[in-house]
Motif scaffolding. Structure first.
Motif: not given
Length: 325
Positions: A304-325
């Motif tokens: 799973p750590t090499s899953d590029l879609r999962l990496q990007r999805s986690l990054w984007e979700t994390s940014a939304r959760m924290l209210g980051l642009q």
């Protein structure tokens, strides 16, 4: 009943079996010894959780090499005590403590503000602080504790300090972000839409947070390389180390922990060796930058750590959760 077994009991069994496997590996492998590293005068390092355990050993070694070390931690008295101990061993050490509660995004932002007011560069960021198997609870911002403290707090800290890291790196000496993770990532699953599961498992939550750290580290490294920045991101498994991290393990095992830890666990200094290698080694710039390291060597991670879609999805979700642009 089947749901309880699958969601709660199975993750615990998997984690303890993995722990046994890791201990056997440590028993039959040679412990990595940190080679001599270059002096770090003029460099600035932040170490979260640097008041004790692995973090303290990392801060102590960095200060001994001449780096200006800033320890971030929740307990001010413990932090000031760590500063005093480091100065006892290295009289000329530049070391200070700033309060940092990774379970509070407000505290993370305040820590970064305090740091930026000092007008210092930032060459090394060691995301070391963490919790393990704590009872069910929520952070100040409503996140599950393991995910909030181990991952999201460090995500925000790194995000807010990223420009400093980019600006401080040089072609012959990259800035470094070192995420202290765990082999527990191998049995973790990312369930961003199910953090408040009816059947809470501290074991599953801990493994999820460690997998999240590796996904973040890998995606950050790709972004830094794509932007041709003189900064890099590493993830490190320090091994099973004799620290207070294990105080919440299953009660029957806790009784034997003291004896087992003395015999089979690594010392905090041994656990810190690979963390320091990732943070300092001149050999890890350029093409060798990044990756997942354990016992002084680059290691393979779970698929799973090499899953590029999962990496990007986690990054984007994390940014939304924290209210980051």
């Amino acid at each position: 009943m089947l749901t309880f077994v699958r969601c709660c009991l199975l993750p615990a069994i998997k984690l303890y079996l993995l722990g046994l496997w890791v201990l056997l590996g440590q028993l039959f492998s040679k412990t990595f010894r940190l080679p001599e590293m270059p002096r770090q005068e003029g460099k600035v390092a932040i170490v979260t959780g640097g008041s004790r355990g692995i973090g303290f050993e990392v801060a102590l070694h960095l200060a001994g090499l001449g780096a200006h070390v800033i320890i971030g931690g929740r307990d001010e008295q413990e932090g000031l005590s760590a500063v005093a101990k480091i100065r006892e061993e290295h009289r000329e050490a530049k070391v200070e403590f700033i309060t940092l509660d990774l379970g509070s995004m407000q505290s993370v932002r305040h820590f970064v503000q305090c740091f930026k007011e000092r007008n210092l560069p930032l060459n090394i960021l060691v995301n070391n602080a963490g919790i393990m198997l704590v009872p069910e609870g929520r952070t100040e911002d409503g996140f599950e504790l393991h995910f909030g403290v181990n991952y999201l707090g460090h995500f925000l800290l790194t995000w807010l300090l990223l420009d400093h890291l980019k600006q401080s790196g040089m072609l012959d000496c990259f800035s470094r972000v070192v995420h202290v993770s765990s082999s527990a990532h191998r049995i973790g699953e990312i369930k961003l839409n199910d953090l408040n599961s009816e059947y809470y498992s501290a074991h599953a939550a801990y493994c999820q947070s460690k997998l999240a750290q590796l996904l973040f580290s890998a995606h950050l490294q790709k972004a830094l390389r794509a932007g041709a920045f003189t900064a890099s991101s590493f993830a490190v498994d320090p091994g099973m180390v004799h620290t207070a991290l294990y105080r919440h393990i299953w009660a029957p095992l806790r009784l034997a922990l003291g004896v087992v830890a003395q015999l089979l666990f690594w010392t905090p200094k041994e656990g810190a060796a690979t963390v320091l290698y990732a943070a300092l080694s001149p050999a890890l710039d350029g093409e060798r930058a990044g990756g997942y390291w354990a016992n002084g060597r680059r290691q393979m991670t779970s698929p799973p750590t090499s899953d590029l879609r999962l990496q990007r999805s986690l990054w984007e979700t994390s940014a939304r959760m924290l209210g980051l642009q």
